[in-house]
Design a protein around this motif. Sequence first.
Motif, short mmCIF file in Angstrom:
data_model
loop_
_atom_site.label_atom_id
_atom_site.label_comp_id
_atom_site.label_asym_id
_atom_site.label_seq_id
_atom_site.Cartn_x
_atom_site.Cartn_y
_atom_site.Cartn_z
N ALA A 140 6.30 9.68 5.96
CA ALA A 140 6.54 9.27 7.35
C ALA A 140 6.29 7.77 7.52
O ALA A 140 7.04 7.08 8.22
N VAL A 141 5.25 7.26 6.86
CA VAL A 141 4.92 5.84 6.98
C VAL A 141 5.96 5.00 6.24
O VAL A 141 6.41 3.96 6.73
N VAL A 142 6.37 5.45 5.05
CA VAL A 142 7.39 4.71 4.30
C VAL A 142 8.70 4.68 5.08
O VAL A 142 9.36 3.65 5.17
N ALA A 143 9.08 5.82 5.69
CA ALA A 143 10.33 5.87 6.48
C ALA A 143 10.28 4.85 7.61
O ALA A 143 11.26 4.15 7.88
N ALA A 144 9.13 4.75 8.26
CA ALA A 144 8.99 3.80 9.37
C ALA A 144 9.06 2.36 8.86
O ALA A 144 9.70 1.50 9.47
N CYS A 193 -1.79 0.42 14.11
CA CYS A 193 -1.09 0.77 12.88
C CYS A 193 -0.92 2.28 12.74
O CYS A 193 -1.61 3.07 13.37
N LEU A 194 0.06 2.62 11.94
CA LEU A 194 0.33 4.01 11.57
C LEU A 194 -0.30 4.21 10.20
O LEU A 194 0.01 3.49 9.25
N ILE A 195 -1.22 5.16 10.12
CA ILE A 195 -1.96 5.35 8.88
C ILE A 195 -1.75 6.76 8.35
O ILE A 195 -1.85 7.73 9.09
N ALA A 196 -1.46 6.84 7.06
CA ALA A 196 -1.36 8.14 6.42
C ALA A 196 -2.25 8.14 5.19
O ALA A 196 -2.35 7.15 4.49
N GLU A 208 -3.35 5.87 0.31
CA GLU A 208 -3.30 5.65 1.75
C GLU A 208 -2.27 4.57 2.05
O GLU A 208 -2.17 3.58 1.33
N LEU A 209 -1.50 4.77 3.10
CA LEU A 209 -0.54 3.77 3.55
C LEU A 209 -0.84 3.41 4.99
O LEU A 209 -1.15 4.29 5.80
N ALA A 210 -0.77 2.13 5.31
CA ALA A 210 -0.97 1.68 6.69
C ALA A 210 0.16 0.72 7.05
O ALA A 210 0.40 -0.25 6.35
N LEU A 211 0.87 1.01 8.14
CA LEU A 211 1.97 0.18 8.61
C LEU A 211 1.57 -0.46 9.93
O LEU A 211 1.17 0.23 10.87
N ILE A 212 1.69 -1.79 9.99
CA ILE A 212 1.29 -2.50 11.21
C ILE A 212 2.43 -2.46 12.23
O ILE A 212 3.52 -2.93 11.97
N LEU A 213 2.14 -1.91 13.40
CA LEU A 213 3.14 -1.81 14.47
C LEU A 213 2.96 -2.89 15.51
O LEU A 213 3.91 -3.27 16.21
N ARG A 223 -1.83 9.47 11.49
CA ARG A 223 -2.27 9.15 12.84
C ARG A 223 -1.99 7.69 13.17
O ARG A 223 -1.87 6.85 12.30
N LEU A 224 -1.89 7.42 14.46
CA LEU A 224 -1.87 6.04 14.93
C LEU A 224 -3.31 5.62 15.18
O LEU A 224 -4.13 6.42 15.65
N ILE A 225 -3.61 4.37 14.86
CA ILE A 225 -4.95 3.83 15.13
C ILE A 225 -4.78 2.53 15.93
O ILE A 225 -3.94 1.70 15.59
N LYS A 226 -5.56 2.40 16.97
CA LYS A 226 -5.57 1.14 17.73
C LYS A 226 -6.97 0.55 17.65
O LYS A 226 -7.96 1.24 17.92
#
Length: 215
Positions: A26-30, A191-194, A149-154, A130-133
């Motif tokens: 899900a994180v890679v797709a985003a 960020c979106l974290i998986a 673990e993957l984290a994408l910065i939104l 999950r999303l983390i703020k």
Amino acid sequence: MAITHHADDSTLMSYAAGTLPEALSAVVAAHVAMCTDCRRELATLDELGAILLADLPGQATVMPLPRQPAVEPAPCSAIVRKPSAAAGTIPAPLTRLVGKDLDAIAWKRLGLGVWHLPLPLSANATGDLRLIKVAPGQIMPDHGHGGAELALILAGSYTDSIGHFGHGDLADLDDAVEHQPIADREAGCICLIASEHPARFKGLFARLVQPFVGL
Ligand SMILES: [Zn+2]
């Protein structure tokens, strides 16, 4: 600002092959939806997979690169394999789960300048999405990882021992990495974290909140 942190080659290959765990996919797709470099890389992997299949018909020992994960259904599977063109703050593959507006998200407070929103996975999926703020200048607890673990910065950014991660950047961490991210002092960080497994926070903050939040 240009995206400077991408998925590792091995992560992208697993994603292309449909073998990456659902939360990580899900994180890679985003990220792929936001990143032209990774879209190009993915297209190359797809071509490679097609060539392998075309050149080696009937070779049972050759592993094909399926375009769809073997297991379908579920709330999150809809966002896993749908790369699309770069969008606004929330990439298209994510909007089904969290909507189009980060400001409209019903955050749940974790305490000490950290909020989260757990996202649903398939019933048979392992891991955590999950999303983390994180509030401006907030230091996240020092932690290691139980697996990838993957984290994408939104939105906003954070800095840790690896570097600075801004909008669209993907932190691809394995279980050897221990880091202590600090959120941007003005914008904070969303960020979106998986993770393949729950993260194992080590600090006092972690020991206090872990029993309650499942982090
Ligand atoms: Zn990328």
